[in-house]
Design a protein around this motif. Structure first.
Motif, PDB file in Angstrom:
ATOM      1  N   THR A 191       0.833  -1.206   0.000  1.00  0.00           N
ATOM      2  CA  THR A 191       0.000   0.000   0.000  1.00  0.00           C
ATOM      3  C   THR A 191       0.866   1.253   0.000  1.00  0.00           C
ATOM      4  O   THR A 191       2.027   1.229   0.424  1.00  0.00           O
ATOM      5  CB  THR A 191      -0.935   0.063   1.232  1.00  0.00           C
ATOM      6  N   VAL A 192       0.247   2.351  -0.463  1.00  0.00           N
ATOM      7  CA  VAL A 192       0.880   3.664  -0.417  1.00  0.00           C
ATOM      8  C   VAL A 192      -0.140   4.677   0.087  1.00  0.00           C
ATOM      9  O   VAL A 192      -1.275   4.723  -0.407  1.00  0.00           O
ATOM     10  CB  VAL A 192       1.397   4.107  -1.805  1.00  0.00           C
ATOM     11  N   LEU A 193       0.271   5.505   1.034  1.00  0.00           N
ATOM     12  CA  LEU A 193      -0.535   6.614   1.519  1.00  0.00           C
ATOM     13  C   LEU A 193       0.147   7.904   1.075  1.00  0.00           C
ATOM     14  O   LEU A 193       1.288   8.177   1.481  1.00  0.00           O
ATOM     15  CB  LEU A 193      -0.671   6.590   3.039  1.00  0.00           C
ATOM     16  N   LEU A 194      -0.517   8.674   0.226  1.00  0.00           N
ATOM     17  CA  LEU A 194       0.029   9.916  -0.294  1.00  0.00           C
ATOM     18  C   LEU A 194      -0.600  11.093   0.449  1.00  0.00           C
ATOM     19  O   LEU A 194      -1.795  11.364   0.294  1.00  0.00           O
ATOM     20  CB  LEU A 194      -0.250  10.039  -1.793  1.00  0.00           C
ATOM     21  N   ALA A 195       0.199  11.769   1.283  1.00  0.00           N
ATOM     22  CA  ALA A 195      -0.302  12.888   2.093  1.00  0.00           C
ATOM     23  C   ALA A 195      -1.656  12.543   2.706  1.00  0.00           C
ATOM     24  O   ALA A 195      -2.637  13.279   2.539  1.00  0.00           O
ATOM     25  CB  ALA A 195      -0.405  14.156   1.256  1.00  0.00           C
ATOM     26  N   PRO A 196      -1.758  11.419   3.420  1.00  0.00           N
ATOM     27  CA  PRO A 196      -3.067  10.997   3.935  1.00  0.00           C
ATOM     28  C   PRO A 196      -3.612  11.945   4.990  1.00  0.00           C
ATOM     29  O   PRO A 196      -2.886  12.373   5.889  1.00  0.00           O
ATOM     30  CB  PRO A 196      -2.768   9.618   4.547  1.00  0.00           C
ATOM     31  N   ASN A 201       1.848  -4.727  11.784  1.00  0.00           N
ATOM     32  CA  ASN A 201       2.432  -4.851  10.461  1.00  0.00           C
ATOM     33  C   ASN A 201       1.678  -5.892   9.636  1.00  0.00           C
ATOM     34  O   ASN A 201       1.574  -7.055  10.044  1.00  0.00           O
ATOM     35  CB  ASN A 201       3.910  -5.238  10.579  1.00  0.00           C
ATOM     36  N   ALA A 202       1.142  -5.460   8.504  1.00  0.00           N
ATOM     37  CA  ALA A 202       0.406  -6.385   7.641  1.00  0.00           C
ATOM     38  C   ALA A 202       1.335  -7.334   6.897  1.00  0.00           C
ATOM     39  O   ALA A 202       0.875  -8.336   6.334  1.00  0.00           O
ATOM     40  CB  ALA A 202      -0.432  -5.584   6.636  1.00  0.00           C
ATOM     41  N   PHE A 203       2.632  -7.032   6.885  1.00  0.00           N
ATOM     42  CA  PHE A 203       3.598  -7.848   6.150  1.00  0.00           C
ATOM     43  C   PHE A 203       4.791  -8.190   7.044  1.00  0.00           C
ATOM     44  O   PHE A 203       5.924  -7.746   6.802  1.00  0.00           O
ATOM     45  CB  PHE A 203       4.073  -7.103   4.896  1.00  0.00           C
ATOM     46  N   PRO A 204       4.562  -8.974   8.089  1.00  0.00           N
ATOM     47  CA  PRO A 204       5.636  -9.260   9.052  1.00  0.00           C
ATOM     48  C   PRO A 204       6.796 -10.045   8.455  1.00  0.00           C
ATOM     49  O   PRO A 204       7.918  -9.987   8.968  1.00  0.00           O
ATOM     50  CB  PRO A 204       4.921 -10.061  10.149  1.00  0.00           C
ATOM     51  N   ASN A 205       6.548 -10.740   7.364  1.00  0.00           N
ATOM     52  CA  ASN A 205       7.592 -11.540   6.732  1.00  0.00           C
ATOM     53  C   ASN A 205       8.197 -10.860   5.504  1.00  0.00           C
ATOM     54  O   ASN A 205       8.920 -11.510   4.731  1.00  0.00           O
ATOM     55  CB  ASN A 205       7.033 -12.917   6.342  1.00  0.00           C
ATOM     56  N   GLY A 206       7.878  -9.586   5.324  1.00  0.00           N
ATOM     57  CA  GLY A 206       8.464  -8.840   4.223  1.00  0.00           C
ATOM     58  C   GLY A 206       7.888  -9.149   2.865  1.00  0.00           C
ATOM     59  O   GLY A 206       8.476  -8.798   1.838  1.00  0.00           O
ATOM     60  N   GLY A 209       5.378  -7.802   1.536  1.00  0.00           N
ATOM     61  CA  GLY A 209       4.824  -6.570   0.987  1.00  0.00           C
ATOM     62  C   GLY A 209       5.356  -5.392   1.789  1.00  0.00           C
ATOM     63  O   GLY A 209       6.175  -5.565   2.701  1.00  0.00           O
ATOM     64  N   SER A 210       4.904  -4.195   1.471  1.00  0.00           N
ATOM     65  CA  SER A 210       5.388  -3.021   2.194  1.00  0.00           C
ATOM     66  C   SER A 210       4.329  -1.932   2.213  1.00  0.00           C
ATOM     67  O   SER A 210       3.441  -1.880   1.359  1.00  0.00           O
ATOM     68  CB  SER A 210       6.681  -2.481   1.556  1.00  0.00           C
ATOM     69  N   VAL A 211       4.439  -1.060   3.216  1.00  0.00           N
ATOM     70  CA  VAL A 211       3.538   0.081   3.366  1.00  0.00           C
ATOM     71  C   VAL A 211       4.393   1.350   3.313  1.00  0.00           C
ATOM     72  O   VAL A 211       5.380   1.476   4.045  1.00  0.00           O
ATOM     73  CB  VAL A 211       2.771   0.024   4.698  1.00  0.00           C
ATOM     74  N   PRO A 245       6.970   1.853  13.155  1.00  0.00           N
ATOM     75  CA  PRO A 245       8.253   1.821  12.440  1.00  0.00           C
ATOM     76  C   PRO A 245       8.280   0.892  11.233  1.00  0.00           C
ATOM     77  O   PRO A 245       9.211   0.991  10.416  1.00  0.00           O
ATOM     78  CB  PRO A 245       9.235   1.352  13.524  1.00  0.00           C
ATOM     79  N   TRP A 246       7.286   0.041  11.075  1.00  0.00           N
ATOM     80  CA  TRP A 246       7.247  -0.831   9.909  1.00  0.00           C
ATOM     81  C   TRP A 246       6.765  -0.100   8.658  1.00  0.00           C
ATOM     82  O   TRP A 246       6.849  -0.633   7.546  1.00  0.00           O
ATOM     83  CB  TRP A 246       6.361  -2.049  10.159  1.00  0.00           C
ATOM     84  N   ILE A 247       6.294   1.135   8.807  1.00  0.00           N
ATOM     85  CA  ILE A 247       5.931   1.959   7.654  1.00  0.00           C
ATOM     86  C   ILE A 247       7.192   2.620   7.100  1.00  0.00           C
ATOM     87  O   ILE A 247       8.004   3.166   7.842  1.00  0.00           O
ATOM     88  CB  ILE A 247       4.907   3.036   8.050  1.00  0.00           C
ATOM     89  N   LYS A 248       7.362   2.543   5.800  1.00  0.00           N
ATOM     90  CA  LYS A 248       8.477   3.223   5.134  1.00  0.00           C
ATOM     91  C   LYS A 248       8.058   4.673   4.880  1.00  0.00           C
ATOM     92  O   LYS A 248       7.204   4.934   4.043  1.00  0.00           O
ATOM     93  CB  LYS A 248       8.835   2.497   3.836  1.00  0.00           C
ATOM     94  N   TYR A 249       8.664   5.569   5.623  1.00  0.00           N
ATOM     95  CA  TYR A 249       8.255   6.973   5.603  1.00  0.00           C
ATOM     96  C   TYR A 249       9.158   7.778   4.684  1.00  0.00           C
ATOM     97  O   TYR A 249      10.380   7.743   4.802  1.00  0.00           O
ATOM     98  CB  TYR A 249       8.297   7.538   7.019  1.00  0.00           C
TER      99      TYR A 249
END
Length: 380
Positions: A194-199, A310-315, A317-319, A343-347
């Protein structure tokens, strides 16, 4: 012989006495009439007030008196119809399938990622994107019971009806970014990333420290502070507040130019002024589009995004969360807190950038490549 006084009274004199008697008696109301009159006036005032706070019925697409249906639509579990638009490679040959969620006061045509993505990247990576009208917008029927959960289930059903497979990507911009939080909560098993753009953030999420959310809240225009208070605390007055003429309501709804920062204005100045589809956005009525967005987005949520795991604990996918540091609509300080809390979100914080940064040349290419193949660029 005794005799009485014999006086003759003229007809005119008789009429004069009669009139005075009638005029005097008109000022005396029968017992209880004044109370009844007050009750009638009170009920009348209540009726007028009730009419003032009740929105007009939405103009449902495809019904008598409603706008025409021009887009393909699916029929949802509760009988509503959801309109959509497909972009990129055909879904039966595409490697990556993305659902794009539009923002506030937008529709399926405002799929910025699909519209700005280069054809070269679409072809090289094999990308299919579907955008859709959120309930009440464009040609999707309204959902009076809409919640963060219901819109996530709408997306899942859209993906199933279109055959996007067991997992797919979701990208949401601005108010559409709030929808992505719902997807992470309710359909994480269906997500590839997933991607959040200026949510847009909800200042009343419990996870925010009170002093931080208060500081961010008061950075808004005062009229927007009041608009969001109404939407949160007394949502049944949201329609009235946004249509009354005594006080200024939402600056966002009014398209006030100062809601955008200088970097935003620089980007917008290079874009066409005319949006051919603009009339479609609110064609069902502002209540089921803009006002309900406010009530849902800034209401009391049934979950706090900062409690998500984290929806992707095993890597697998990514957020990703992308945010400009000069965004006047969404405070960067709150996004920084979310990134620290999760911290599992890539900011990705973009310097000297505002709210509409995805419209900048090359930006969507960077966003999509970072999501799909993990390739970072100078933008990140």
């Amino acid at each position: 012989m005794a005799g009485g006084v014999n006086r003759k009274i003229s007809a005119a004199s008789a009429r004069s006495h009669t009139r005075r008697a009638k005029q005097g008696s008109a000022l005396v109301l029968p017992s209880g009439s004044f109370t009844k009159l007050l009750a009638v006036l009170f009920v009348g005032i209540l009726a007028l007030a009730y009419r003032a706070i009740q929105p007009a019925a939405p103009r449902i697409p495809g019904t008598p008196g409603g706008p025409p249906v021009t887009a393909p639509r699916i029929k949802l579990r509760d009988g509503r119809h959801l309109a959509y638009k497909e972009h990129g490679k055909p879904k039966d040959v595409a490697k990556y399938k993305i659902v794009f969620v539009h923002g506030f006061d937008s529709c399926r045509h405002d799929a910025v990622v699909a519209n700005a993505l280069s054809q070269e990247i679409i072809d090289d990576l094999g990308i299919y994107i579907v955008s859709f009208d959120r309930p009440g917008y464009g040609e999707s029927e309204p959902d009076p019971k809409r919640t963060p959960k219901s819109i996530a289930l709408d997306i899942e059903e859209l993906a199933d009806k279109l055959g996007l497979g067991s997992r797919f990507y979701v990208i949401g911009m601005s108010m559409g970014g709030q929808v992505v939080w719902g997807c992470l909560k309710y359909i994480p098993h269906r997500l590839a990333g997933t991607v959040l753009l200026a949510p847009v953030v909800n200042y009343w999420w419990p996870g925010f420290p009170a002093n931080l959310s208060k500081e961010a809240y008061y950075q808004q225009f005062q009229q927007d502070q009041w608009t969001l208070r109404v939407a949160h605390y007394i949502p049944w007055l949201t329609y009235w507040w946004n249509t009354q003429k005594w006080f200024p309501a939402s600056s966002v709804v009014a398209h006030h130019p100062d809601i955008f920062s200088p970097p935003d204005k620089a980007i917008l100045s290079k874009l066409p002024l005319r949006r051919p589809h603009a009339a479609q956005v609110r064609q069902q009525g502002e209540y089921e589009t803009l006002h309900r967005d406010m009530m849902i987005g800034f209401g009391t949520w049934e979950f706090d995004p900062m409690d998500l795991e984290n929806a992707f604990p095993n890597g697998e996918g990514s957020v990703h969360l992308w945010q400009g540091d000069n965004d006047l609509l969404v405070p960067v300080m709150l996004q920084r807190f979310i990134a620290h809390r999760l911290p599992w979100i890539k900011y990705h914080e973009l310097p000297q950038t505002g709210h509409v940064f995805p419209l900048a040349e090359g930006m969507c290419n960077a966003i999509v490549k970072t999501l799909l193949v993990g390739e970072t660029t100078a933008f990140a």
